[in-house]
Enzyme design. Structure first.
Site: not given
Ligand code: NAD
Length: 432
Positions: A82, A273, A289, A387
């Site tokens: 991202e 998130k 993991d 962004h």
């Protein structure tokens, strides 16, 4: 490590970045060369790691700059597809530097193994019997992994829980608390639980069904705090094209944005998130993991029966912005892929971490930095502005742009304030 500040790093060609990195970290270039795809995980190695392997799947690996964690400069490898995450974390780490960096702490590396015991007639009597025989059960679990014991790990405690209601009625759950030192610990804990099964059946008269680690590692928490001097938060002042924001405005906007996540499930999911953008990137880069970390994070965020923000942001007595993040952090520097994946080995070398606790402290610092980057953007100019140019490059590539075309197409889309594949294709045509 000499410094995590490398001005102009982003302007260098990829190969020179590696040189700079080795120099700044005080390691040999050969020790971190595996961060480059051509020297990373080979197909033959992948074939030993999973079934039916046909190759490997690469992700961009960027370096989080400017981090100071517990007084130590650290360059942080981040594997993520991202755009904006690596830049956002590095920028916020720079702001945090001016407040002394990040202060992290870890609880003991204790994992929980669960045993589901079914077909028990008297649950209370069975619980008592397990507690009566606690010492011998712990000794038995302790003897399972002599290597782990040698490093100071092993069985620590037993807890009995009665699940009163379930689709199959009431049953008993035995928790084995196991100190896994520098390992993530899943294999160690699962092995110990499987070893105890027969003895638990004998003591309870029941049937031990599942024997498996819990990913809600709430006894293995990492906590981090940072303070951003309020004046560092000001930006855009004197910029006629931009929006001027005072430090106080940005600070209060961040606290208001956090309050939304603290109170609302829909917002909390996105807020967390954003934290995981930073956390996962380091977890992946170190061969750990990330599904385990994700599962633990979200279960912990809902531990009081209501899912909420993993972080908190407030104003301190001096008017500065202070943030805190606490979450389970079951990561290792031993075991799993951490000592198999060449890039993971290089990542640990670059950070110079000696213990899993140290790695956990760095990971939560990146999570908090990333959280701040998102909140700061959202509370001011919105997420899209920062962004846009990186996103535009990805859209340009998706539209078929190569080489110099990528920058040209992306710049045109940013100038038109529209980043869409159809526009990228149109610009491509006009260039040809
Ligand atoms: P592992 O078994 O490969 O390595 C751990 C072992 O290394 C220890 O048991 C110990 O014997 C040895 N060791 C040597 N030095 C040590 C030190 N300093 N500290 C601690 N141990 C040391 O790995 P693991 O960490 O037990 O398991 C991790 C793997 O299990 C991951 O790949 C994970 O994906 C996988 N896994 C996860 C789940 C889950 O999350 N639910 C379930 C099953 C497996």
């Amino acid at each position: 490590m000499t410094t995590s500040r490398i001005p102009g790093f982003y302007n260098l060609p990829l190969d020179e970045r590696l040189d700079k990195l080795a120099e700044a970290a005080g390691v040999a270039r050969a020790d971190i060369i595996a961060l480059q795809t051509a020297h990373g995980l080979m197909d033959e190695q992948a074939d030993h790691m999973v079934e039916n392997a046909v190759g490997t799947f690469a992700l961009p690996l960027g370096i989080g700059l400017n981090f100071i964690v517990n007084g130590r400069e650290v360059l942080v490898p981040m594997a993520i597809e991202e755009p904006s995450v690596v830049a956002g974390a590095s920028f916020m780490a720079k702001l945090a530097r001016s407040g002394g960096g990040f202060t992290a702490s870890m609880s003991a590396p204790e994992m929980i193994g669960q045993m589901q015991v079914l077909d028990i007639k008297d649950l209370m009597a069975a619980s008592l019997r397990l507690y009566e025989h606690k010492a011998e059960l712990l000794a038995e679990a302790d003897a399972v992994d002599p290597l782990l014991k040698k490093f100071g790990g092993g069985a620590r405690d037993l807890e009995v829980r009665i699940i009163e209601e379930s689709p199959i009625g009431a049953f008993l759950v035995l928790h084995l608390i196991y100190d896994v030192r520098d390992a993530m610990g899943a294999n160690a804990v699962n092995t110990a639980c499987e070893k105890l099964g027969a003895h638990v059946e004998e003591l309870t008269g029941g049937r031990v069904h599942l024997k498996i680690l819990s990913n809600l590692a709430d006894r293995r928490l990492a906590k981090v705090q940072c303070t951003i001097p309020v004046k560092e938060l000001a930006f855009g002042e004197g910029d006629p094209a931009g929006h001027p924001y005072s430090g106080e405005q940005v600070r209060d906007g961040i606290i208001e944005a956090w309050a939304f996540a603290a109170a609302d499930l829909y917002r909390a999911a996105t807020h967390n998130k954003g934290i995981m953008n930073g956390v996962d990137a380091v977890v992946i880069a170190t061969g750990n993991d990330w599904r385990a970390i994700e599962a633990g994070a979200h279960a912990y965020a809902a531990r009081d029966g209501r899912y909420t923000s993993l972080s908190t942001w407030s104003r301190d007595t001096q008017g500065n912005l202070t943030g805190e993040l606490e979450m389970p952090m079951a990561v290792g520097i031993i075991g799993g892929a951490t000592k198999v994946h060449p890039a993971a080995i290089a990542a640990l070398k670059l950070m110079g971490v000696q213990t899993a606790a140290e790695l956990a402290g760095i990971i939560v610092s990146v999570g908090l930095a990333q959280n701040l980057a998102a909140l700061r953007a959202l509370a001011t100019e919105g997420i899209q502005r920062g962004h846009m140019s990186l996103h535009a490059r990805q859209v340009a590539i998706a539209a078929g742009a190569v080489g110099d075309q990528i920058e040209q197409v992306a710049a045109q889309m940013v100038a038109e304030k529209t980043v869409r594949i159809d526009l990228a294709e149109r610009i491509m045509k006009s260039l040809q």
